[in-house]
Design an enzyme around this catalytic site. Structure first.
Site: not given
Length: 256
Positions: A75, A184, A189, A201
């Site tokens: 990532k 989140d 995700n 994430d």
């Protein structure tokens, strides 16, 4: 994949050179600092090559890569587009990072370190997350979830069932037991692979002592409740809160 990672990134204009710092320049992935970080990460974590990009967004590009004949994920956080104010609230107030300097120069590497730390904490507590491998500056390396042909799909692209709903709830409970709130959580995700869900994430995940932990948890549960309700699963925000209540530490308990 039909196209190599290189061809796909060229199409996305990630390698374009411009003398002026315009909007497209801010979206570039491979500036010189990132290339240097990738070179070091490749050596440190025995990465042979990038296979193809799994996803690309405003803040990062995620690649499948090969390391010692095994698939991993690399990532790459974009140095110029990670918004300082957007991520600062997830770091400030988290007691694990209270002594860390937070400024525009250091916040990206701290953000990557935070995702790795969260992933490692959850992985060690048997929460379904990718295997943490390592990090360096704006590069994060983690285990790959998927098949030889393609990565695991996001929850938004899966035929939703009661079983998946139950696994998602169990994952949230385990995360809380590990003293973390995802902050989140959504169908974007969570991955689904071989009849298991995986949470990804994780940079914005906060310790339960964070002053905004309760609000973040409410938002997570609201997002998940809304998603499953749209797919015909009988649930609601209030029901989900009640269902995970025993896993919620006392300082996060909601009123009935």
């Amino acid at each position: 994949m039909d196209e190599s990672a290189l061809k796909q990134l060229i199409k996305l204009d990630e390698f374009a050179f411009r003398s002026n710092l315009d909007r497209k320049t801010l979206d570039l992935v491979f500036d010189r600092r990132t290339l240097e970080a990738i070179k070091y990460a490749f050596s440190r974590y025995s990465i042979d090559y990038l296979d193809f990009p799994i996803s690309t967004g405003k803040e990062s590009v995620v690649f499948r890569a090969v390391s010692d004949k095994r698939y991993v994920v690399v990532k790459v956080f974009k140095m110029s587009t990670l918004k300082f104010m957007n991520i600062r609230e997830y770091i400030e107030g988290d007691q694990r990072f209270v002594k860390q300097r937070i400024d525009r120069m250091s916040i990206i590497s701290l953000w990557v370190r935070k995702e790795y730390t969260n992933m490692l904490t959850l992985y060690e507590k048997h929460v379904p997350v990718p295997r943490p491998i390592g990090f360096f500056k704006n590069i994060l390396v983690e285990g790959y979830i998927g098949t030889k042909e393609k990565p695991a799909p996001q929850l938004k692209d899966v035929q939703v069932t009661e079983e998946i709903y139950t696994m998602t709830l169990d994952g949230i409970k385990k995360m809380l037991s590990a003293r973390l709130v995802h902050s989140d959580l959504s169908e974007y995700n969570i991955l689904y692979h071989r009849r298991r869900v995986y949470f990804i994430d994780l940079a914005q995940a906060v310790d339960i002592d964070h002053p905004m932990a309760t609000e973040f948890l409410k938002r997570d549960i609201k997002n998940i409740s809304t998603f499953f309700s749209k797919h015909g699963i009988k649930t609601s925000f209030e029901e989900m809160i009640q269902d995970i209540k025993n896993a919620i530490p006392k300082n996060l308990e909601q009123e009935d």
